[in-house]
Write a protein that holds these residues in place. Structure first.
Motif, PDB file in Angstrom:
ATOM      1  N   LEU A 187       0.811  -1.217   0.000  1.00  0.00           N
ATOM      2  CA  LEU A 187       0.000   0.000   0.000  1.00  0.00           C
ATOM      3  C   LEU A 187       0.844   1.267   0.000  1.00  0.00           C
ATOM      4  O   LEU A 187       0.480   2.258  -0.628  1.00  0.00           O
TER       5      LEU A 187
ATOM      6  N   HIS B 181       2.029   5.234  -3.366  1.00  0.00           N
ATOM      7  CA  HIS B 181       1.027   4.144  -3.356  1.00  0.00           C
ATOM      8  C   HIS B 181       0.826   3.626  -4.791  1.00  0.00           C
ATOM      9  O   HIS B 181      -0.023   4.146  -5.487  1.00  0.00           O
ATOM     10  N   PHE B 182       1.503   2.623  -5.449  1.00  0.00           N
ATOM     11  CA  PHE B 182       2.593   1.963  -4.804  1.00  0.00           C
ATOM     12  C   PHE B 182       3.710   1.757  -5.830  1.00  0.00           C
ATOM     13  O   PHE B 182       3.586   0.903  -6.707  1.00  0.00           O
TER      14      PHE B 182
ATOM     15  N   TYR C 262      -2.107   0.300  -7.382  1.00  0.00           N
ATOM     16  CA  TYR C 262      -1.683  -0.860  -6.609  1.00  0.00           C
ATOM     17  C   TYR C 262      -1.370  -2.017  -7.551  1.00  0.00           C
ATOM     18  O   TYR C 262      -2.105  -2.283  -8.500  1.00  0.00           O
TER      19      TYR C 262
END
Length: 317
Positions: free
Chosen positions: A25, A230-231, A186
């Motif tokens: 995260l 992030h990320f 992500y």
């Protein structure tokens, strides 16, 4: 302390998972140039042992770190800065002019976060926030350049997400460290279509016009990649930017459409979830709603809060 999860990139850049909330995260980036080093963002106080372990894994001593570059003072980026600085005897903390005072005296940051999370959750997430001595803080102006060894980096003030935000242009990597200004992506949501990326509208300083302008400014440097907190690294940012612009416009529209609802934040949250899940469908991401909720729960809630705050303070006009 277990060994941190690290991802190595070219030009001496390593992403370190700060383990904030869940794996994958939140990243700090270690930049190594010759025998000198810098950190970009720090995670929380709980993350500092991981950062120091990563430094040691690269064969570097704390004395070899010259800079702690804090893109902005939201606590998932800056909460550990004071604790990290205490372990780095030669480093200066580099901050936006609007953020510097909050790192020297974090009382307002702490009080504001406790108001949002409650005392118990705040301590669990962030631990103690250690102030940075004023004499160890370096304020950086828009367009200013700093050296890491023989490597020059340019710092640009970038509003839209927070008024105390800067990004770092790093020509050595053909990259930009963007903090939160080029959205969130992500790795669990990558698909055959590439990275899935979306904006962050966290309260309380979201400004859609400035956010659009910041994306344009980042792209004006023609980066081949951007390093996100992030990320971490995503390639070809020019190809990703249309997704960010589209989402920003959609977020504004769906927020304004719900300005007169009895509970605008709840309505915005539901609409934001629907919009994002439709985009995930288009992108070919795992359709399991529990998986999606697990990955995106916090961001959907924070984005809804930020949009509701923006509306309440004149955003609907």
């Amino acid at each position: 302390m277990h060994q941190p999860n690290m991802i190595d990139f070219a030009a001496g850049i390593t992403a370190i998972d700060t383990e904030y909330v869940r794996p994958g995260l939140d990243a700090s980036h270690l930049v190594v140039q010759g025998d000198r080093a810098a950190f970009v963002d720090t995670g929380t106080t709980h993350s500092v042992p991981l950062l120091l372990a990563a430094l040691a894994a690269k064969g570097l001593a704390p004395e070899q770190v010259d800079w702690v570059w804090v893109t902005h003072v939201h606590l998932d980026h800056a909460g550990g800065a004071g604790e990290l600085m205490a372990a780095l005897p030669n480093a200066a903390a580099v901050l936006h002019p609007r953020g510097a005072r909050h790192m020297a005296d974090p009382a307002k940051l702490i009080a504001g976060s406790i108001a949002v999370y409650g005392e118990e959750a705040f301590r669990r997430l962030y631990g103690d926030i250690r102030p940075i001595p004023e004499e160890r803080i370096r304020v950086v102006e828009d367009g200013e350049r700093l050296m890491l060894g023989d490597r020059e980096l340019e710092f640009i003030h970038t509003e839209g997400h927070a008024r105390h935000h800067y990004c770092i242009v790093d020509r050595a990597s053909a990259g930009v460290f963007t903090g939160d200004c080029f959205g969130i992506s992500y790795r669990e949501l990558d698909s055959d279509a590439g990275p899935f990326i979306f904006p962050t509208t966290t309260p309380v300083q979201f400004d859609p016009e400035a956010a659009h302008n910041t994306i344009h400014r980042i792209l004006s440097y023609k980066p081949e990649r951007v390093f996100l907190t992030h990320f971490s690294c995503v390639e070809s940012p020019a190809a990703l930017a249309p997704q960010l612009h589209r989402d920003l416009n959609a977020y504004v529209d769906l927020a304004r459409d719900r300005a007169n609802d009895p509970d605008p934040e709840a309505s915005i949250h539901a609409a934001l979830r629907d919009w994002t899940f439709e985009r995930l469908d288009e992108h070919g991401v795992d359709p399991d709603p529990e998986f999606r909720e697990e990955v995106l729960r916090m961001d959907l809630a924070l984005n809804a809060q930020g949009l509701a705050h923006w509306l309440k303070h004149g955003g609907g006009v």
